[in-house]
Design an enzyme around this catalytic site. Structure first.
Site, short mmCIF file in Angstrom:
data_model
loop_
_atom_site.label_atom_id
_atom_site.label_comp_id
_atom_site.label_asym_id
_atom_site.label_seq_id
_atom_site.Cartn_x
_atom_site.Cartn_y
_atom_site.Cartn_z
CG ASP A 163 -2.12 0.95 1.01
OD1 ASP A 163 -2.06 1.80 0.09
OD2 ASP A 163 -3.11 0.87 1.77
C1 BGC Z 1 -4.92 3.44 0.08
C2 BGC Z 1 -5.04 2.47 -1.08
C3 BGC Z 1 -4.86 3.20 -2.38
C4 BGC Z 1 -3.52 3.89 -2.36
C5 BGC Z 1 -3.23 4.66 -3.63
C6 BGC Z 1 -3.66 4.27 0.01
O1 BGC Z 1 -3.66 5.29 0.95
O2 BGC Z 1 -4.96 2.75 1.30
O3 BGC Z 1 -6.28 1.82 -1.04
O4 BGC Z 1 -4.98 2.32 -3.45
O5 BGC Z 1 -3.48 4.81 -1.28
O6 BGC Z 1 -4.02 5.80 -3.72
#
Ligand code: BGC
Length: 759
Positions: A229
Site C-alpha cells: 500500500d
Molecule cells: C490506500 C489504497 C490506495 C492507495 C493509492 C492508500 O492510501 O490505502 O487503497 O490504493 O493509497 O491511492
C-alpha cells in the site's frame, strides 16, 4: 519478452530500482532492456487517473471519469454476473486510458460499523466478499487489465492504520479475514495483491513472510506481484525477503540502495531480488503484450450502466402498507439535500472525479410529476437549521407522501479516520421526526457506507437503503421509488439496533498500537445469531414489490463423508404480480457439540430473476469447506463428524426450509495422551474406554463410599465431572489402587491405539 535473459542482462542497480515505483502511479522503465513503465490507478469503483499532480488521498484532481456504485452497494446486489459486468466496463476504461492495473477490489471485512472506510468494503461475511471480489477481478482482467486485491491483511480500521497491530488468533484469521481473500485469489487470480499498512500479530504485513509467502504463495499458489500500500514499507529488505515485490509509490532511491547494499554484503540473496524482478516483468509483459489496438470508452454508456447496477443494489428495508412504489398521480415532497446533490461515493483514494451526476430530482425532471422539493438540512455541517426544517414540514404537509433523502455527510465517514458513532447527523434525525408529525406516509432513502441507527424506524412507512450508489444513483432511485424496477438488493451486513450491540465494541479501535479481535469468529450475524439478539435488520434482508415462495428443498444424500459433495436444490416461485429477483441464501448450521461454532454460516447464494407466476429451481453444490472449521491443532480445515442443518432462506433470520445431513469425517485428529488427557476422551471412544474400565470403576466407587450417592451427586453430575477430569486424578481419588506406573501403562497402551489409527 525473454524474462530470464533480461534479468541476466540487468545490473544490480537496475533490478533493485525496478522494485519500487517511479512516482505515485508508475513503475520504472528499464531503458537498457527496452522495458517500459506501466501505470496503475485507483479504484476500486472507477478510474482516479491523476495526470497533473499526484497523491494517494484524493486531494488533487483526476481525469473526468465514471463513478460506479461503491463496494458497500455492489455487495448488496448478491449478483456475481452483474459485478463481472461492472468489472468489464472498468477494464475497458483502463485500456482506453492506458492503465495497466486498477487498485481494487478492497475485500476487508466490515468488522465494526465504525470503520471509516467501510464504504469501500463488501461485507461482514467472507464468503460473500470473496465471491463478489472474484467476479470483479474476472471482469476487469477479461479486458487484459490487472487488479490489485487489497488491503491484505486485517486492515479493518483507519485509526493508526500504519502502525496498529491487529491481534488475531489463527482460527479467526483463517475463517474470517483470510477467507475474504482466499477464494478470489485462488480462483480469479488477480494480477497483483496490495499488502496493507498495519501490523498483524506484531509484525508489519509488508514484511510478514507467513502471510506474503507461506499462505499466499505456498498454500494458495499465488504467482502474481505483491505491492505495498502507498507508504506501507517498513524495512524494505525484510519486506523483499518476505515476499513484497514492489514498493509503492517509491522512496526516491533510498530503499533501492538498501537492497543493493544488502545483496552486496550478502545479507540478501540475489535470487530473492531476481524472483521479485521476474514477477514484475511478467506483470509488465502481461499488460504490454495484449494492449487493446483500438481503445475507446463511452462515458455516457458507462454512466447508464452505473445506474442500472445501482438498481440491483438498493435494499428495500421496510415497506408498510405498500407506501412504495409511489403513485405517479400523488403530490410528493422530495426532502433533503441529497435529493438534489446525492452523496454517492466516499472520500479518500477511491474518490472519482465524476464527469456527470444524476440526482433523483434530475431523473424525475420533465416526467410530469407533482414534486415539491425542500432542502431540509445542510450536509456540510451537523447544525440544526429551523428554517430549513420548517420549510420541509410545510412541503410534507401539502403532499400525499414525503420522501426524505438522508444519509451520512462526507465528514462522517472517510478514508483516514473512523466514525465516532453510528448515528445520522442530529439535524437529519430531527428533520425526520418533525416531518413525521405532519405526514404519516413518510419514506426515508439512505445514502451511507455502513449501518446507521434509526430512532424513527417504527414511525416511517418505508426505508430504501441505496448505500453509496455511484454517480447515476438518482436514476436508480427514481426507477425504484416509482416501481419501474423492483428492488432486489439484500443487506451484506447486519444493521444492529445500536452501536453498543456490536461484537467489536470493547475492542475497537483498540488501545495504543494494538487492537485485539477478541470476538474471534463471531463477527456480524455470526455474533448476533449466537447471542439471539434482536437486530434492526438482519444480514441478507431485503424486500421486494412482489412475493416469493419457497418449496421442495432437496439434498442429494442424507449421509455423506467430508470428502463428498452435496447437491442442494429448492424451488422458488414469484407468487406476486410483478417480475422481480430473489436472492436464495444457503446457510450451514453445525449441530456438533465440539468446538464453538456460529449458529449458521453463509455457504451459497444465487440471485434468480422470476416473472410473475414463474417458478425456478435453484441448485447449489457444497463440499468440505462448507462444513469445516479451521483446526489449529492440525493447521487444516476439519469437519467434525455429526449432524449439520442445510438451511435455505431469504435472510439469516428468515430460514424457509432446513434438512439435516450427517457428515462423517475421514480425517483422524492426532492425539497425544498424557496424564492431563481427560477421562472424557477415553469415555467417548469405545476402544479406549476398555483401557480405563478399572479406573472408572474405582473412581465411581470412591464417590459412592464417601457420600450418600443420591443426595450429594447424581449419576449425571458424576459422569459430567469425570469427563472433564484429567487421568492423573485417579492417583488421589483411587484410594491407593493406582500409582504412576499403572497410569503410565494405560497411557502407553492408549497412545499405541491412537498411533495405529493415524497410520
Ligand atoms: C490506500 C489504497 C490506495 C492507495 C493509492 C492508500 O492510501 O490505502 O487503497 O490504493 O493509497 O491511492
Amino acid at each position: 519478452m525473454d524474462i530470464k535473459k533480461i534479468i541476466k542482462n540487468m545490473t544490480l542497480e537496475e533490478k533493485a530500482s525496478l522494485c519500487s515505483g517511479r512516482d505515485f502511479w508508475h513503475t520504472k522503465a528499464v531503458k537498457s532492456q527496452n522495458i517500459p513503465e506501466i501505470e496503475v490507478s485507483d479504484g476500486p469503483h472507477g478510474l482516479r487517473r491523476q495526470t497533473l499532480k499526484d497523491d494517494h488521498l484524493g486531494n488533487s484532481e483526476s481525469i473526468k471519469a465514471v463513478c460506479f456504485p461503491a463496494a458497500c452497494a455492489t455487495a448488496a446486489s448478491f449478483d456475481r454476473e452483474l459485478i463481472r459486468k461492472m468489472g468489464k466496463a472498468i477494464g475497458n476504461e483502463c485500456q482506453a486510458e492506458g492503465i495497466s492495473t486498477i487498485l481494487g477490489p478492497a475485500v476487508n471485512i466490515k468488522r465494526s460499523p465504525l470503520c471509516g472506510r467501510n464504504f469501500e468494503y463488501f461485507s461482514e461475511d467472507p464468503y460473500l466478499a470473496t465471491e463478489l471480489a472474484g467476479a470483479l477481478i474476472r471482469g476487469v482482467q477479461s479486458k487484459n487489465v490487472g487488479t490489485s486485491i487489497k488491503h491484505f491483511l486485517a486492515n479493518n480500521q483507519e485509526y493508526r492504520r500504519l502502525t496498529t497491530s491487529s491481534d488475531i488468533d489463527e482460527r479467526t484469521l483463517r475463517e474470517i479475514y483470510l477467507a475474504a481473500f482466499e477464494g478470489a485469489i485462488r480462483d480469479a487470480k488477480p494480477w497483483t495483491v496490495m499488502c496493507s499498512y498495519n501490523r498483524l500479530n506484531g509484525v508489519h504485513v509488508s514484511e510478514n513472510k507467513r502471510y506474503l509467502t507461506t499462505i499466499l504463495r505456498d498454500e494458495w499458489g499465488y504467482e502474481g506481484v505483491v505491492m505495498s500500500d502507498w507508504g506501507a514499507v517498513n524495512h524494505r529488505v525484510a519486506g523483499l525477503d518476505a515476499g513484497l515485490d514492489l514498493e509503492m509509490p517509491g522512496s526516491y532511491g533510498v530503499n533501492d540502495r538498501e537492497i543493493t547494499e544488502a545483496v552486496r554484503n550478502g545479507s540478501l540473496p540475489e535470487a530473492v531480488l531476481n524472483r521479485a524482478v521476474e514477477r514484475i516483468l511478467k506483470w509488465v509483459d502481461q499488460y504490454e503484450s495484449h494492449k487493446s489496438k483500438s481503445p475507446a470508452w463511452d462515458k455516457e454508456a458507462d454512466h447508464e450502466l452505473a445506474g442500472k447496477i445501482e438498481e440491483e443494489c438498493a435494499v428495500l428495508l421496510k415497506n408498510e402498507g405498500g407506501v412504495l412504489p409511489l403513485d405517479k398521480n400523488d403530490t410528493i415532497a422530495f426532502i433533503g439535500k441529497f435529493a438534489k446533490a446525492p452523496r454517492f461515493q466516499g472520500g479518500g483514494s477511491s474518490h472519482i472525479n465524476s464527469f456527470k451526476v444524476t440526482s433523483v430530482m434530475d431523473a424525475a425532471h420533465g416526467k410530469g410529476h407533482d414534486i415539491i422539493y425542500a432542502q431540509g438540512y445542510d450536509d456540510g455541517k451537523d447544525e440544526i437549521d429551523r428554517t430549513l426544517i420548517s420549510k420541509a414540514v410545510n412541503a410534507a404537509k401539502k403532499s400525499d407522501v414525503a420522501v426524505i433523502f438522508a444519509g451520512l455527510p462526507d465528514s462522517f465517514e472517510s478514508e483516514g479516520y473512523d466514525r465516532r458513532h453510528m448515528r445520522l447527523p442530529d439535524c437529519q434525525n430531527l428533520l425526520i421526526e418533525e416531518v413525521l408529525k405532519v405526514q404519516p406516509n413518510t419514506v426515508v432513502v439512505l445514502h451511507n457506507g455502513s449501518p446507521v441507527e434509526m430512532p424513527w424506524v417504527n414511525e416511517v412507512k418505508g426505508i430504501l437503503e441505496v448505500y453509496l450508489g455511484g454517480q447515476n444513483v438518482g436514476t436508480a432511485e427514481y426507477n425504484l421509488l416509482f416501481g419501474k424496477t423492483n428492488p432486489s438488493g439484500r443487506l451484506p451486513e447486519t444493521f444492529p439496533l445500536k452501536m453498543e450491540d456490536n461484537p467489536s465494541l470493547l475492542n475497537f479501535p483498540g488501545s495504543g498500537d494494538h487492537v485485539v479481535y477478541a470476538e474471534g469468529v463471531f463477527v456480524g450475524y455470526r455474533y448476533y445469531d449466537y447471542k439471539k439478539m434482536d437486530v434492526l435488520f438482519p444480514f441478507g434482508h431485503g424486500l421486494s414489490y412482489t412475493t416469493y415462495k419457497y418449496a421442495n428443498l432437496k439434498v442429494s444424500k442424507r449421509k455423506i463423508k467430508d470428502t463428498d459433495t452435496l447437491e442442494v436444490s429448492v424451488d422458488v416461485s414469484n407468487i406476486g404480480r410483478m417480475a422481480g429477483k430473489e436472492t436464495v441464501q444457503l446457510y450451514v448450521s453445525a449441530q456438533t457439540d465440539g468446538v464453538q461454532r456460529p449458529v449458521r454460516e453463509l455457504r451459497g447464494f444465487e440471485k434468480v430473476s422470476l416473472k410473475a407466476g414463474e417458478t425456478k429451481t435453484v441448485s447449489f453444490t457444497i463440499g468440505k469447506r462448507a462444513f469445516a472449521y479451521y483446526n489449529t491443532e492440525i493447521s487444516d480445515w476439519y469437519v467434525e463428524s455429526g449432524d449439520y442443518n442445510i438451511e435455505v432462506g431469504s435472510s439469516s433470520r428468515n430460514i424457509q426450509f432446513s434438512k439435516k445431513v450427517s457428515v462423517e469425517s475421514t480425517a483422524v485428529l492426532p492425539l497425544k495422551i498424557t496424564e492431563d488427557t481427560t477421562f472424557g476422551v477415553f469415555m467417548d471412544d469405545p476402544e479406549l474406554q476398555k483401557l480405563i474400565k478399572p479406573v472408572l470403576d474405582s473412581y465411581g466407587h470412591v464417590h459412592e463410599k464417601k457420600e450418600t450417592k443420591s443426595e450429594a451427586i447424581s449419576d449425571e453430575m458424576q459422569e459430567a465431572s469425570q469427563k472433564t477430569s484429567p487421568l492423573r486424578c485417579v492417583i488421589g481419588f483411587g484410594e491407593g489402587d493406582f500409582d504412576h506406573e499403572r497410569l503410565r501403562q494405560i497411557i502407553t497402551a492408549a497412545q499405541k491405539i491412537i498411533d495405529k489409527r493415524m497410520g
